[in-house]
Design an enzyme around this catalytic site. Structure first.
Site, PDB file in Angstrom:
ATOM      1  N   ARG A  62     -27.478  15.929  -2.661  1.00  0.00           N
ATOM      2  CA  ARG A  62     -28.506  14.902  -2.520  1.00  0.00           C
ATOM      3  C   ARG A  62     -27.946  13.682  -1.797  1.00  0.00           C
ATOM      4  O   ARG A  62     -26.931  13.770  -1.119  1.00  0.00           O
ATOM      5  CB  ARG A  62     -29.049  14.562  -3.910  1.00  0.00           C
ATOM      6  CG  ARG A  62     -29.701  15.809  -4.553  1.00  0.00           C
ATOM      7  CD  ARG A  62     -30.350  15.527  -5.855  1.00  0.00           C
ATOM      8  NE  ARG A  62     -31.443  14.573  -5.690  1.00  0.00           N
ATOM      9  CZ  ARG A  62     -31.962  13.896  -6.686  1.00  0.00           C
ATOM     10  NH1 ARG A  62     -31.507  14.036  -7.912  1.00  0.00           N
ATOM     11  NH2 ARG A  62     -32.954  13.046  -6.466  1.00  0.00           N
ATOM     12  N   GLU A  67     -20.797  15.831 -19.070  1.00  0.00           N
ATOM     13  CA  GLU A  67     -21.780  15.191 -18.186  1.00  0.00           C
ATOM     14  C   GLU A  67     -22.632  16.290 -17.568  1.00  0.00           C
ATOM     15  O   GLU A  67     -22.095  17.288 -17.079  1.00  0.00           O
ATOM     16  CB  GLU A  67     -21.050  14.416 -17.093  1.00  0.00           C
ATOM     17  CG  GLU A  67     -21.959  13.827 -16.042  1.00  0.00           C
ATOM     18  CD  GLU A  67     -21.199  13.199 -14.871  1.00  0.00           C
ATOM     19  OE1 GLU A  67     -21.851  12.889 -13.870  1.00  0.00           O
ATOM     20  OE2 GLU A  67     -19.955  13.042 -14.957  1.00  0.00           O
ATOM     21  N   ASP A 105     -17.476   2.690 -20.269  1.00  0.00           N
ATOM     22  CA  ASP A 105     -16.597   2.079 -21.268  1.00  0.00           C
ATOM     23  C   ASP A 105     -16.890   2.612 -22.668  1.00  0.00           C
ATOM     24  O   ASP A 105     -15.968   2.896 -23.432  1.00  0.00           O
ATOM     25  CB  ASP A 105     -16.725   0.556 -21.240  1.00  0.00           C
ATOM     26  CG  ASP A 105     -16.094  -0.079 -20.013  1.00  0.00           C
ATOM     27  OD1 ASP A 105     -15.369   0.613 -19.264  1.00  0.00           O
ATOM     28  OD2 ASP A 105     -16.344  -1.285 -19.784  1.00  0.00           O
ATOM     29  N   ARG A 141     -42.349  14.108 -12.762  1.00  0.00           N
ATOM     30  CA  ARG A 141     -41.596  13.381 -11.738  1.00  0.00           C
ATOM     31  C   ARG A 141     -40.862  14.355 -10.816  1.00  0.00           C
ATOM     32  O   ARG A 141     -40.026  15.124 -11.263  1.00  0.00           O
ATOM     33  CB  ARG A 141     -40.579  12.450 -12.408  1.00  0.00           C
ATOM     34  CG  ARG A 141     -39.726  11.715 -11.399  1.00  0.00           C
ATOM     35  CD  ARG A 141     -38.690  10.828 -12.098  1.00  0.00           C
ATOM     36  NE  ARG A 141     -37.836  10.252 -11.096  1.00  0.00           N
ATOM     37  CZ  ARG A 141     -36.512  10.374 -11.092  1.00  0.00           C
ATOM     38  NH1 ARG A 141     -35.898  11.020 -12.043  1.00  0.00           N
ATOM     39  NH2 ARG A 141     -35.797   9.825 -10.127  1.00  0.00           N
ATOM     40  N   ALA A 201     -29.751   7.972 -13.449  1.00  0.00           N
ATOM     41  CA  ALA A 201     -29.337   6.960 -12.467  1.00  0.00           C
ATOM     42  C   ALA A 201     -28.162   6.118 -12.948  1.00  0.00           C
ATOM     43  O   ALA A 201     -27.359   5.648 -12.134  1.00  0.00           O
ATOM     44  CB  ALA A 201     -30.517   6.058 -12.114  1.00  0.00           C
ATOM     45  N   HIS A 210     -24.431   6.615 -11.773  1.00  0.00           N
ATOM     46  CA  HIS A 210     -23.916   6.055 -10.521  1.00  0.00           C
ATOM     47  C   HIS A 210     -23.757   4.543 -10.555  1.00  0.00           C
ATOM     48  O   HIS A 210     -23.318   3.951  -9.571  1.00  0.00           O
ATOM     49  CB  HIS A 210     -24.852   6.439  -9.369  1.00  0.00           C
ATOM     50  CG  HIS A 210     -25.360   7.837  -9.484  1.00  0.00           C
ATOM     51  ND1 HIS A 210     -24.551   8.947  -9.342  1.00  0.00           N
ATOM     52  CD2 HIS A 210     -26.598   8.316  -9.774  1.00  0.00           C
ATOM     53  CE1 HIS A 210     -25.277  10.043  -9.534  1.00  0.00           C
ATOM     54  NE2 HIS A 210     -26.513   9.683  -9.794  1.00  0.00           N
ATOM     55  N   TYR A 231     -36.700  18.393  -9.922  1.00  0.00           N
ATOM     56  CA  TYR A 231     -36.368  18.491 -11.340  1.00  0.00           C
ATOM     57  C   TYR A 231     -37.106  19.611 -12.076  1.00  0.00           C
ATOM     58  O   TYR A 231     -36.842  19.856 -13.248  1.00  0.00           O
ATOM     59  CB  TYR A 231     -36.642  17.153 -12.036  1.00  0.00           C
ATOM     60  CG  TYR A 231     -35.849  16.024 -11.425  1.00  0.00           C
ATOM     61  CD1 TYR A 231     -34.470  15.965 -11.560  1.00  0.00           C
ATOM     62  CD2 TYR A 231     -36.476  15.026 -10.681  1.00  0.00           C
ATOM     63  CE1 TYR A 231     -33.735  14.942 -10.991  1.00  0.00           C
ATOM     64  CE2 TYR A 231     -35.753  13.994 -10.105  1.00  0.00           C
ATOM     65  CZ  TYR A 231     -34.393  13.957 -10.263  1.00  0.00           C
ATOM     66  OH  TYR A 231     -33.661  12.951  -9.699  1.00  0.00           O
ATOM     67  N   HIS A 288     -26.345  17.256 -15.158  1.00  0.00           N
ATOM     68  CA  HIS A 288     -27.440  16.858 -14.265  1.00  0.00           C
ATOM     69  C   HIS A 288     -28.292  18.082 -13.991  1.00  0.00           C
ATOM     70  O   HIS A 288     -27.778  19.194 -13.861  1.00  0.00           O
ATOM     71  CB  HIS A 288     -26.894  16.293 -12.950  1.00  0.00           C
ATOM     72  CG  HIS A 288     -26.026  15.098 -13.162  1.00  0.00           C
ATOM     73  ND1 HIS A 288     -26.550  13.855 -13.426  1.00  0.00           N
ATOM     74  CD2 HIS A 288     -24.689  14.972 -13.192  1.00  0.00           C
ATOM     75  CE1 HIS A 288     -25.552  13.000 -13.602  1.00  0.00           C
ATOM     76  NE2 HIS A 288     -24.406  13.661 -13.465  1.00  0.00           N
ATOM     77  N   SER A 339     -30.160  18.465 -11.221  1.00  0.00           N
ATOM     78  CA  SER A 339     -29.994  18.804  -9.806  1.00  0.00           C
ATOM     79  C   SER A 339     -28.513  18.787  -9.443  1.00  0.00           C
ATOM     80  O   SER A 339     -27.685  18.254 -10.181  1.00  0.00           O
ATOM     81  CB  SER A 339     -30.753  17.794  -8.923  1.00  0.00           C
ATOM     82  OG  SER A 339     -30.151  16.511  -9.026  1.00  0.00           O
ATOM     83  N   ASN A 383     -26.765  13.212 -19.917  1.00  0.00           N
ATOM     84  CA  ASN A 383     -27.385  13.145 -18.598  1.00  0.00           C
ATOM     85  C   ASN A 383     -27.773  11.676 -18.451  1.00  0.00           C
ATOM     86  O   ASN A 383     -28.854  11.263 -18.876  1.00  0.00           O
ATOM     87  CB  ASN A 383     -28.612  14.051 -18.505  1.00  0.00           C
ATOM     88  CG  ASN A 383     -29.238  14.032 -17.129  1.00  0.00           C
ATOM     89  OD1 ASN A 383     -28.935  13.157 -16.321  1.00  0.00           O
ATOM     90  ND2 ASN A 383     -30.121  14.976 -16.859  1.00  0.00           N
ATOM     91  N   PRO A 441     -32.518   7.170 -17.956  1.00  0.00           N
ATOM     92  CA  PRO A 441     -33.800   6.698 -17.441  1.00  0.00           C
ATOM     93  C   PRO A 441     -34.582   7.747 -16.654  1.00  0.00           C
ATOM     94  O   PRO A 441     -34.005   8.549 -15.926  1.00  0.00           O
ATOM     95  CB  PRO A 441     -33.427   5.520 -16.538  1.00  0.00           C
ATOM     96  CG  PRO A 441     -31.978   5.669 -16.260  1.00  0.00           C
ATOM     97  CD  PRO A 441     -31.397   6.422 -17.407  1.00  0.00           C
ATOM     98  N   ASN A 442     -35.868   7.714 -16.868  1.00  0.00           N
ATOM     99  CA  ASN A 442     -36.870   8.538 -16.184  1.00  0.00           C
ATOM    100  C   ASN A 442     -36.882   9.995 -16.634  1.00  0.00           C
ATOM    101  O   ASN A 442     -37.766  10.745 -16.224  1.00  0.00           O
ATOM    102  CB  ASN A 442     -36.737   8.459 -14.658  1.00  0.00           C
ATOM    103  CG  ASN A 442     -36.963   7.049 -14.166  1.00  0.00           C
ATOM    104  OD1 ASN A 442     -37.952   6.416 -14.523  1.00  0.00           O
ATOM    105  ND2 ASN A 442     -36.046   6.547 -13.368  1.00  0.00           N
TER     106      ASN A 442
END
Length: 150
Positions: free
Chosen positions: A110, A101, A90, A20, A80, A83, A25, A103, A105, A77, A12-13
Site C-alpha cells: 500500500r 502485530e 512505549d 469501510r 493507523a 504508523h 478490508y 493487519h 491488508s 491491530n 481506529p476505524n
C-alpha cells in the site's frame, strides 16, 4: 492444559469493518472477527478479551492494564496508530508477554507511509495481508508460543 488469556486490541476505524473500503478490508465485520478469535482460542484452552477504540489513550490504558493483569499475550491491530504512535509503542514495550502485530491488508503493498511500523521491531511477530484470517493466525501463533513456553 494451562488457561491463558490474550487481549486483542483494535485501533481506529476498525469498528467500521464491513462497510469501510471493502475492496481493501473485506466485508467481514469486527463482530465476526471477535467470534473468530473466540472460536480459534477455545480448543487451545485460551480466553480472549477483545476491545476496539478510536482513541489512542484508551489503547494505551488497555495495554497498561494488561501489564498488571493476568494477560499472557497481546494481539494488536493498531490500524493507523501503527504508523504514528510512540505512546502505544512505549506501552507495548512495558508488556513482557507474547506480542503480535496484525493487519488485515498487506501494508507493504500500500502507500509508502504504511510501510513503517512503530511496533514491528518490539513485537514477537507480525502477520499481515490475510484479511480476517490474520486474527486467526495470530491467535494460533500466540497459543503455540504460550504452550511451548509452559
Amino acid at each position: 492444559m494451562a488457561q491463558h488469556t490474550a487481549l486483542v486490541i483494535n485501533g481506529p476505524n476498525l469498528n467500521q469493518l464491513g462497510v469501510r473500503e471493502p475492496e481493501i478490508y473485506g466485508r467481514t465485520t469486527l463482530a465476526d472477527i471477535e467470534a473468530l478469535c473466540h472460536s480459534t482460542a477455545k480448543p487451545h484452552g485460551m480466553t480472549i478479551e477483545f476491545m476496539q477504540s478510536n482513541a489512542e489513550d484508551k489503547i494505551v490504558e488497555a495495554i497498561q492494564n494488561a501489564v498488571h493483569q493476568q494477560i499472557d499475550a497481546i494481539i494488536i491491530n493498531a490500524a493507523a496508530f501503527t504508523h504514528t504512535s510512540v505512546a502505544i509503542r512505549d506501552a507495548m514495550q512495558m508488556f513482557k508477554g507474547i506480542k503480535i502485530e496484525i493487519h488485515l491488508s498487506n501494508t507493504f503493498s500500500r502507500e509508502t507511509f504504511r510501510h513503517h511500523s512503530y511496533l514491528s521491531d518490539i513485537v514477537t511477530g507480525v502477520i499481515c495481508g490475510f484479511g480476517a484470517d490474520s486474527y486467526r493466525l495470530a491467535v494460533e501463533a500466540a497459543a503455540s508460543k504460550l504452550q511451548s513456553s509452559a
